[in-house]
Design a protein around this motif. Sequence first.
Motif, PDB file in Angstrom:
ATOM      1  N   THR A 183      -2.458   5.940   0.326  1.00  0.00           N
ATOM      2  CA  THR A 183      -3.533   5.016   0.669  1.00  0.00           C
ATOM      3  C   THR A 183      -3.622   4.815   2.171  1.00  0.00           C
ATOM      4  O   THR A 183      -4.720   4.820   2.744  1.00  0.00           O
ATOM      5  CB  THR A 183      -3.319   3.659  -0.028  1.00  0.00           C
ATOM      6  N   VAL A 184      -2.494   4.642   2.820  1.00  0.00           N
ATOM      7  CA  VAL A 184      -2.492   4.451   4.274  1.00  0.00           C
ATOM      8  C   VAL A 184      -3.035   5.696   4.961  1.00  0.00           C
ATOM      9  O   VAL A 184      -3.854   5.601   5.888  1.00  0.00           O
ATOM     10  CB  VAL A 184      -1.063   4.111   4.772  1.00  0.00           C
ATOM     11  N   CYS A 185      -2.613   6.876   4.516  1.00  0.00           N
ATOM     12  CA  CYS A 185      -3.139   8.120   5.092  1.00  0.00           C
ATOM     13  C   CYS A 185      -4.641   8.230   4.855  1.00  0.00           C
ATOM     14  O   CYS A 185      -5.389   8.659   5.738  1.00  0.00           O
ATOM     15  CB  CYS A 185      -2.431   9.325   4.482  1.00  0.00           C
ATOM     16  N   GLY A 186      -5.104   7.835   3.674  1.00  0.00           N
ATOM     17  CA  GLY A 186      -6.531   7.886   3.362  1.00  0.00           C
ATOM     18  C   GLY A 186      -7.343   6.940   4.225  1.00  0.00           C
ATOM     19  O   GLY A 186      -8.426   7.292   4.704  1.00  0.00           O
ATOM     20  N   ILE A 187      -6.835   5.728   4.418  1.00  0.00           N
ATOM     21  CA  ILE A 187      -7.542   4.763   5.265  1.00  0.00           C
ATOM     22  C   ILE A 187      -7.647   5.298   6.688  1.00  0.00           C
ATOM     23  O   ILE A 187      -8.728   5.259   7.304  1.00  0.00           O
ATOM     24  CB  ILE A 187      -6.840   3.391   5.235  1.00  0.00           C
ATOM     25  N   CYS A 188      -6.561   5.819   7.209  1.00  0.00           N
ATOM     26  CA  CYS A 188      -6.581   6.359   8.573  1.00  0.00           C
ATOM     27  C   CYS A 188      -7.539   7.545   8.688  1.00  0.00           C
ATOM     28  O   CYS A 188      -8.286   7.659   9.657  1.00  0.00           O
ATOM     29  CB  CYS A 188      -5.174   6.768   8.995  1.00  0.00           C
ATOM     30  N   ALA A 189      -7.514   8.434   7.698  1.00  0.00           N
ATOM     31  CA  ALA A 189      -8.420   9.586   7.717  1.00  0.00           C
ATOM     32  C   ALA A 189      -9.873   9.134   7.604  1.00  0.00           C
ATOM     33  O   ALA A 189     -10.754   9.683   8.269  1.00  0.00           O
ATOM     34  CB  ALA A 189      -8.077  10.543   6.578  1.00  0.00           C
ATOM     35  N   GLY A 190     -10.151   8.129   6.783  1.00  0.00           N
ATOM     36  CA  GLY A 190     -11.518   7.626   6.626  1.00  0.00           C
ATOM     37  C   GLY A 190     -12.049   7.015   7.910  1.00  0.00           C
ATOM     38  O   GLY A 190     -13.201   7.262   8.302  1.00  0.00           O
ATOM     39  N   VAL A 191     -11.236   6.229   8.578  1.00  0.00           N
ATOM     40  CA  VAL A 191     -11.654   5.641   9.856  1.00  0.00           C
ATOM     41  C   VAL A 191     -11.885   6.750  10.883  1.00  0.00           C
ATOM     42  O   VAL A 191     -12.877   6.743  11.616  1.00  0.00           O
ATOM     43  CB  VAL A 191     -10.607   4.621  10.357  1.00  0.00           C
ATOM     44  N   PHE A 192     -10.986   7.740  10.917  1.00  0.00           N
ATOM     45  CA  PHE A 192     -11.129   8.853  11.843  1.00  0.00           C
ATOM     46  C   PHE A 192     -12.419   9.629  11.575  1.00  0.00           C
ATOM     47  O   PHE A 192     -13.150   9.982  12.506  1.00  0.00           O
ATOM     48  CB  PHE A 192      -9.919   9.787  11.728  1.00  0.00           C
ATOM     49  N   ILE A 193     -12.717   9.907  10.309  1.00  0.00           N
ATOM     50  CA  ILE A 193     -13.922  10.654   9.957  1.00  0.00           C
ATOM     51  C   ILE A 193     -15.176   9.876  10.352  1.00  0.00           C
ATOM     52  O   ILE A 193     -16.118  10.432  10.924  1.00  0.00           O
ATOM     53  CB  ILE A 193     -13.930  10.992   8.453  1.00  0.00           C
ATOM     54  N   LYS A 194     -15.192   8.580  10.049  1.00  0.00           N
ATOM     55  CA  LYS A 194     -16.387   7.793  10.351  1.00  0.00           C
ATOM     56  C   LYS A 194     -16.624   7.699  11.859  1.00  0.00           C
ATOM     57  O   LYS A 194     -17.735   7.886  12.330  1.00  0.00           O
ATOM     58  CB  LYS A 194     -16.273   6.398   9.744  1.00  0.00           C
ATOM     59  N   LEU A 218       0.844  -1.188   0.000  1.00  0.00           N
ATOM     60  CA  LEU A 218       0.000   0.000   0.000  1.00  0.00           C
ATOM     61  C   LEU A 218       0.883   1.242   0.000  1.00  0.00           C
ATOM     62  O   LEU A 218       1.912   1.294   0.661  1.00  0.00           O
ATOM     63  CB  LEU A 218      -0.904   0.007   1.233  1.00  0.00           C
ATOM     64  N   SER A 219       0.455   2.251  -0.717  1.00  0.00           N
ATOM     65  CA  SER A 219       1.252   3.472  -0.789  1.00  0.00           C
ATOM     66  C   SER A 219       0.990   4.351   0.436  1.00  0.00           C
ATOM     67  O   SER A 219       0.041   4.145   1.192  1.00  0.00           O
ATOM     68  CB  SER A 219       0.908   4.239  -2.064  1.00  0.00           C
ATOM     69  N   PHE A 220       1.823   5.351   0.593  1.00  0.00           N
ATOM     70  CA  PHE A 220       1.686   6.289   1.709  1.00  0.00           C
ATOM     71  C   PHE A 220       0.342   7.002   1.646  1.00  0.00           C
ATOM     72  O   PHE A 220      -0.327   7.180   2.659  1.00  0.00           O
ATOM     73  CB  PHE A 220       2.844   7.293   1.676  1.00  0.00           C
ATOM     74  N   LEU A 222      -8.738  17.880   2.686  1.00  0.00           N
ATOM     75  CA  LEU A 222      -7.761  16.878   3.106  1.00  0.00           C
ATOM     76  C   LEU A 222      -6.607  16.696   2.125  1.00  0.00           C
ATOM     77  O   LEU A 222      -5.532  16.244   2.511  1.00  0.00           O
ATOM     78  CB  LEU A 222      -8.453  15.527   3.340  1.00  0.00           C
ATOM     79  N   THR A 223      -6.812  17.018   0.856  1.00  0.00           N
ATOM     80  CA  THR A 223      -5.765  16.788  -0.136  1.00  0.00           C
ATOM     81  C   THR A 223      -5.060  18.071  -0.573  1.00  0.00           C
ATOM     82  O   THR A 223      -4.285  18.037  -1.531  1.00  0.00           O
ATOM     83  CB  THR A 223      -6.332  16.069  -1.372  1.00  0.00           C
ATOM     84  N   ALA A 224      -5.298  19.167   0.122  1.00  0.00           N
ATOM     85  CA  ALA A 224      -4.597  20.404  -0.212  1.00  0.00           C
ATOM     86  C   ALA A 224      -3.101  20.193   0.048  1.00  0.00           C
ATOM     87  O   ALA A 224      -2.702  19.735   1.115  1.00  0.00           O
ATOM     88  CB  ALA A 224      -5.134  21.552   0.630  1.00  0.00           C
ATOM     89  N   ASP A 225      -2.276  20.488  -0.939  1.00  0.00           N
ATOM     90  CA  ASP A 225      -0.820  20.337  -0.867  1.00  0.00           C
ATOM     91  C   ASP A 225      -0.401  18.902  -0.542  1.00  0.00           C
ATOM     92  O   ASP A 225       0.560  18.673   0.186  1.00  0.00           O
ATOM     93  CB  ASP A 225      -0.221  21.291   0.188  1.00  0.00           C
ATOM     94  N   PHE A 226      -1.131  17.936  -1.058  1.00  0.00           N
ATOM     95  CA  PHE A 226      -0.811  16.524  -0.825  1.00  0.00           C
ATOM     96  C   PHE A 226      -0.690  15.867  -2.183  1.00  0.00           C
ATOM     97  O   PHE A 226      -1.666  15.773  -2.928  1.00  0.00           O
ATOM     98  CB  PHE A 226      -1.925  15.877   0.014  1.00  0.00           C
ATOM     99  N   GLN A 227       0.503  15.411  -2.543  1.00  0.00           N
ATOM    100  CA  GLN A 227       0.768  14.874  -3.873  1.00  0.00           C
ATOM    101  C   GLN A 227      -0.023  13.611  -4.216  1.00  0.00           C
ATOM    102  O   GLN A 227      -0.638  13.551  -5.257  1.00  0.00           O
ATOM    103  CB  GLN A 227       2.259  14.614  -4.045  1.00  0.00           C
ATOM    104  N   PRO A 228       0.018  12.567  -3.393  1.00  0.00           N
ATOM    105  CA  PRO A 228      -0.649  11.315  -3.797  1.00  0.00           C
ATOM    106  C   PRO A 228      -2.162  11.389  -3.614  1.00  0.00           C
ATOM    107  O   PRO A 228      -2.762  10.658  -2.841  1.00  0.00           O
ATOM    108  CB  PRO A 228      -0.008  10.266  -2.883  1.00  0.00           C
ATOM    109  N   ARG A 229      -2.806  12.295  -4.347  1.00  0.00           N
ATOM    110  CA  ARG A 229      -4.243  12.563  -4.179  1.00  0.00           C
ATOM    111  C   ARG A 229      -5.109  11.367  -4.560  1.00  0.00           C
ATOM    112  O   ARG A 229      -6.044  11.033  -3.849  1.00  0.00           O
ATOM    113  CB  ARG A 229      -4.621  13.785  -5.023  1.00  0.00           C
TER     114      ARG A 229
END
Length: 146
Positions: free
Chosen positions: A47-58, A43-45, A125-132
Amino acid sequence: MLRRTIRPASGSTATPAPARPPKGATDADLPPPPTSSVNVYELSFGTVCGICAGVFIKKGAKVVAFALGGVFVLLQYLGSKSIIRVDWSRISQKFENLFYSADKVTGQRRPPTILSLWRWTVDFLTADFQPRASFIAGLALGIRLG
């Protein structure tokens, strides 16, 4: 008591039940299980950040909904006992001023939609974040899993 037998119509094909392994078969006799197209170790960086953010949001949304629901029930209870008087039209006006947006063409105020909320969240969440792209996929997965 009459029993009816249900049979497929002529010309239709019924799917057979999956075959059971013969008695006495070991795991070595069985075919290997199918492999997943998602490798946890690759998994890419983003994706891992997205999964963590999604769990946090939910999880956070559940806590916020629980708290706001509790406040609403408490206000309704106190209002029913004539301890306080709640001006719901004024609260509604404050909500509209905070969350409604003006239409660029007509100038009318429009309520937020799920799509506009999703776009705002992703843009924030994706402002100034490359792996959008991988982040958004991980975010959707994290919301689903969380």
